[in-house]
Design a protein around this motif. Structure first.
Motif, mmCIF file in Angstrom:
data_model
loop_
_atom_site.group_PDB
_atom_site.id
_atom_site.type_symbol
_atom_site.label_atom_id
_atom_site.label_comp_id
_atom_site.label_asym_id
_atom_site.label_seq_id
_atom_site.Cartn_x
_atom_site.Cartn_y
_atom_site.Cartn_z
ATOM 1 N N TYR A 35 0.697 -1.362 0.130
ATOM 2 C CA TYR A 35 -0.020 -0.196 0.291
ATOM 3 C C TYR A 35 0.735 1.064 0.201
ATOM 4 O O TYR A 35 1.718 1.474 0.377
ATOM 5 N N GLN A 37 0.836 5.562 0.280
ATOM 6 C CA GLN A 37 -0.010 6.237 1.758
ATOM 7 C C GLN A 37 1.006 7.624 1.197
ATOM 8 O O GLN A 37 1.446 8.036 1.899
ATOM 9 N N PHE A 88 3.851 1.122 3.284
ATOM 10 C CA PHE A 88 3.502 -0.496 3.535
ATOM 11 C C PHE A 88 3.374 -2.188 3.306
ATOM 12 O O PHE A 88 2.365 -1.789 2.123
ATOM 13 N N PHE A 101 -0.303 -5.347 9.011
ATOM 14 C CA PHE A 101 1.221 -4.295 8.746
ATOM 15 C C PHE A 101 2.007 -4.247 8.751
ATOM 16 O O PHE A 101 2.062 -4.170 10.422
ATOM 17 N N GLY A 102 3.069 -3.611 8.406
ATOM 18 C CA GLY A 102 4.389 -3.187 8.355
ATOM 19 C C GLY A 102 4.140 -2.320 9.075
ATOM 20 O O GLY A 102 3.186 -1.195 8.987
ATOM 21 N N THR A 103 5.845 -1.090 9.404
ATOM 22 C CA THR A 103 5.442 0.263 10.211
ATOM 23 C C THR A 103 5.882 0.758 9.361
ATOM 24 O O THR A 103 5.139 2.911 9.061
#
Lengths: 111, 111
Positions: A35, A37, A88, A101-103
Motif C-alpha cells: 500500500y 500512503q 506499507f 501491517f508493517g510500520t
C-alpha cells in the motif's frame, strides 16, 4: 515474531530504482500487499501477490516474494518525485480478516 | 471503483467529549475496519465488523466502541476523548482477493 518489519526510511534520486523490503510473519499467508500512503491521505492499494507466485510485475512496479525467508520486496523503476510517500507491506494470515501491517517505509525522492 | 468515505478530514475536540467518527462504503462489503495510525507504530486495529450489528475487538479497543446499524455504515465512538487518542483514524472495507480499501482518514486532535 508477531511484527511485520520494514526499514523506516529510504532516500533515492529521481530516475533511480527504489527497493523497499519487508519481512513478514506467517508463511501461510495467502496474499501479501503493498500500500502507498501520500501525506494526509488514506492508504491506496498498489499491488498484491498471491503466495504461490515468486514475482509480479505491473508497469514500473515489481514485487518479489521469497516464501522460504518470508521476505517481500517492492521495486519501483524510474522513481519519480510523485512516488514520495509511505509504503506499507501487509499480510493476512489464513482464517482471519485481520491484516498485519508493517510500520511503513518513508520513501523520499530527491530531484 | 470502491468508495469509502469518512465524515471529517480534520476534527478538534476537548478532553472528555464524546466523539463520533463515521465511515460509509458503497460496495455492499460485509467487513469493515477501524484503525488508528501513529508515527512509528504503523496501523493498529481498533475494531472490525463482519456484518450488521456484529463486531469484534481488534488489538487496541480500550476507550473505543463501535456501531454497525446498517451494512454501509460503521461508526467509531470515543466515549470520553482523551489526549492520547489524538491520532489519524482510518476506516477500511474488504473486497475481492481480501484487498482492503481505505477511506481518506480523519485526523483527530484532542485538546
Amino acid at each position: 515474531g508477531e511484527d511485520v518489519e520494514q526499514s523506516l526510511f529510504l532516500s533515492v534520486r529521481e530516475g533511480d530504482s527504489s527497493v523497499i523490503n519487508c519481512t513478514y510473519t506467517d508463511s501461510s499467508s495467502t496474499y501479501l500487499y503493498w500500500y502507498k500512503q501520500e501525506p494526509g491521505a488514506g492508504l491506496q492499494l498498489l499491488t498484491y501477490i498471491f503466495s504461490n507466485m515468486d514475482m509480479k510485475q505491473d508497469q514500473r512496479l515489481t514485487v518479489l516474494l521469497n516464501k522460504k525467508d518470508k521476505h517481500l520486496s517492492l521495486r519501483i523503476a524510474d522513481t519519480q518525485t510523485g512516488d514520495s510517500a509511505i509504503y506499507f507491506c501487509a499480510e493476512i494470515p489464513p482464517g482471519t480478516y485481520k491484516y498485519i501491517f508493517g510500520t511503513g517505509t518513508r520513501l523520499k525522492v530527491l530531484a | 471503483d470502491v468508495k469509502v468515505t469518512q465524515s471529517s478530514r480534520y476534527l478538534v475536540k476537548r478532553t472528555g467529549e464524546k466523539v463520533f467518527l463515521e465511515c460509509v462504503q458503497d460496495m455492499d462489503h460485509e467487513n469493515m475496519f477501524w484503525y488508528r495510525q501513529d508515527p512509528g507504530l504503523g496501523l493498529r486495529l481498533i475494531y472490525f465488523s463482519y456484518d450488521v450489528k456484529m463486531k469484534e475487538k481488534g488489538d487496541i479497543p480500550e476507550g473505543y466502541s463501535v456501531s454497525r446499524e446498517k451494512k454501509e455504515r460503521f461508526s467509531l465512538i470515543l466515549e470520553s476523548a482523551s489526549t492520547n487518542q489524538t491520532s489519524m483514524y482510518l476506516c477500511a472495507t474488504i473486497g475481492g482477493s481480501d484487498t482492503q480499501y481505505f477511506g481518506p482518514g480523519t485526523r483527530l486532535t484532542v485538546l
